[in-house]
Design a protein around this motif. Structure first.
Motif, PDB file in Angstrom:
ATOM      1  N   LEU A 116      -4.950  -7.463  -1.404  1.00  0.00           N
ATOM      2  CA  LEU A 116      -5.211  -6.018  -1.413  1.00  0.00           C
ATOM      3  C   LEU A 116      -6.302  -5.666  -2.418  1.00  0.00           C
ATOM      4  O   LEU A 116      -7.143  -4.797  -2.151  1.00  0.00           O
TER       5      LEU A 116
ATOM      6  N   ALA B  70      -1.930   2.880   4.390  1.00  0.00           N
ATOM      7  CA  ALA B  70      -0.552   3.347   4.190  1.00  0.00           C
ATOM      8  C   ALA B  70      -0.220   4.503   5.135  1.00  0.00           C
ATOM      9  O   ALA B  70       0.853   4.515   5.748  1.00  0.00           O
TER      10      ALA B  70
ATOM     11  N   ILE C  32      -3.933   3.077  -5.796  1.00  0.00           N
ATOM     12  CA  ILE C  32      -4.351   3.043  -4.391  1.00  0.00           C
ATOM     13  C   ILE C  32      -5.799   3.539  -4.309  1.00  0.00           C
ATOM     14  O   ILE C  32      -6.183   4.466  -5.021  1.00  0.00           O
TER      15      ILE C  32
ATOM     16  N   LYS D 152       0.849   3.845  -3.055  1.00  0.00           N
ATOM     17  CA  LYS D 152       0.388   5.194  -2.711  1.00  0.00           C
ATOM     18  C   LYS D 152       1.427   6.247  -3.065  1.00  0.00           C
ATOM     19  O   LYS D 152       1.103   7.306  -3.601  1.00  0.00           O
TER      20      LYS D 152
ATOM     21  N   CYS E  37       0.842  -1.210   0.000  1.00  0.00           N
ATOM     22  CA  CYS E  37       0.000   0.000   0.000  1.00  0.00           C
ATOM     23  C   CYS E  37       0.871   1.252   0.000  1.00  0.00           C
ATOM     24  O   CYS E  37       0.607   2.208  -0.741  1.00  0.00           O
TER      25      CYS E  37
ATOM     26  N   GLY F 186      -6.938   1.894   1.067  1.00  0.00           N
ATOM     27  CA  GLY F 186      -5.516   1.592   1.003  1.00  0.00           C
ATOM     28  C   GLY F 186      -4.659   2.778   1.396  1.00  0.00           C
ATOM     29  O   GLY F 186      -3.619   2.630   2.057  1.00  0.00           O
TER      30      GLY F 186
ATOM     31  N   LEU G 104      -8.403  -2.317  -1.276  1.00  0.00           N
ATOM     32  CA  LEU G 104      -7.373  -1.357  -0.879  1.00  0.00           C
ATOM     33  C   LEU G 104      -6.623  -0.811  -2.083  1.00  0.00           C
ATOM     34  O   LEU G 104      -6.195   0.349  -2.085  1.00  0.00           O
ATOM     35  N   VAL G 105      -6.449  -1.644  -3.100  1.00  0.00           N
ATOM     36  CA  VAL G 105      -5.841  -1.214  -4.365  1.00  0.00           C
ATOM     37  C   VAL G 105      -6.675  -1.783  -5.500  1.00  0.00           C
ATOM     38  O   VAL G 105      -7.458  -2.727  -5.315  1.00  0.00           O
TER      39      VAL G 105
END
Length: 173
Positions: free
Chosen positions: A63, A86, A78, A30, A26, A82, A68-69
């Motif tokens: 993820l 991060a 991202i 990000k 993440c 996520g 999250l992604v």
């Protein structure tokens, strides 16, 4: 004594926890200036022996499943959940691992081509983010040996060169 398949190939100080690997992924996705491909992430983390391949693949898939992604055509993006992971949990991954992984991601995006010319060689160096170049440098070298040496040095230290140049160009007098 049999080794653990999920920690095989991970250097001391690398990550063996799925939670830490997901946080690191993440963090990297990000903080990337543009989307990272799965191949770039894999090359970066495995070349540095920071994670095991099986754990890497499982965590990246997790993820996506957890929202999250998101994997798109140009790479991983991202999502708000996520980004929160991060931002909130990045300190759960050692700083040295985050720094090493970030440098490795940049190195995974390095491209170098040699071009023979009548007067020697041109070494075309670039750091690419997705399909667009982030940084390009062409250096003329007198012979094939020095061109290959320049190529190897850019591959080994291109991330440092980029950081130095950007730092110098953006610093105030």
């Amino acid at each position: 004594m049999a080794g653990n398949a999920f920690t095989a190939g991970v250097k001391p100080g690398g990550l063996n926890s799925s939670t830490e690997i997901r946080i690191l992924l993440c963090y990297l996705i990000k903080n990337a200036a543009s989307p990272l491909t799965g191949e770039e992430l894999e090359a970066a983390l495995l070349n540095e022996a920071l994670v095991n391949y099986f754990e890497f693949a499982a965590c990246l898939s997790d993820l996506c499943e957890q929202g999250l992604v998101e994997k798109r055509e140009d790479g991983y993006h991202i999502l708000p959940k996520g980004r929160e992971v991060a931002d909130t949990l990045q300190d759960d991954v050692p700083l040295t691992v985050r720094e090493c992984a970030s440098r490795a991601v940049v190195r995974a995006q390095l491209k170098v081509q040699l071009e023979e010319t009548p007067s020697g060689y041109l070494v075309h160096c670039s750091i690419e983010e997705g399909a667009a170049p982030l940084f390009q440098l062409t250096v003329a070298m007198p012979d094939k040996f020095s061109a290959k040496l320049a190529r190897e040095q850019f591959i080994a230290h291109g991330d440092e060169l980029y950081e130095l140049l950007i730092g110098r160009l953006t610093q105030e007098e």
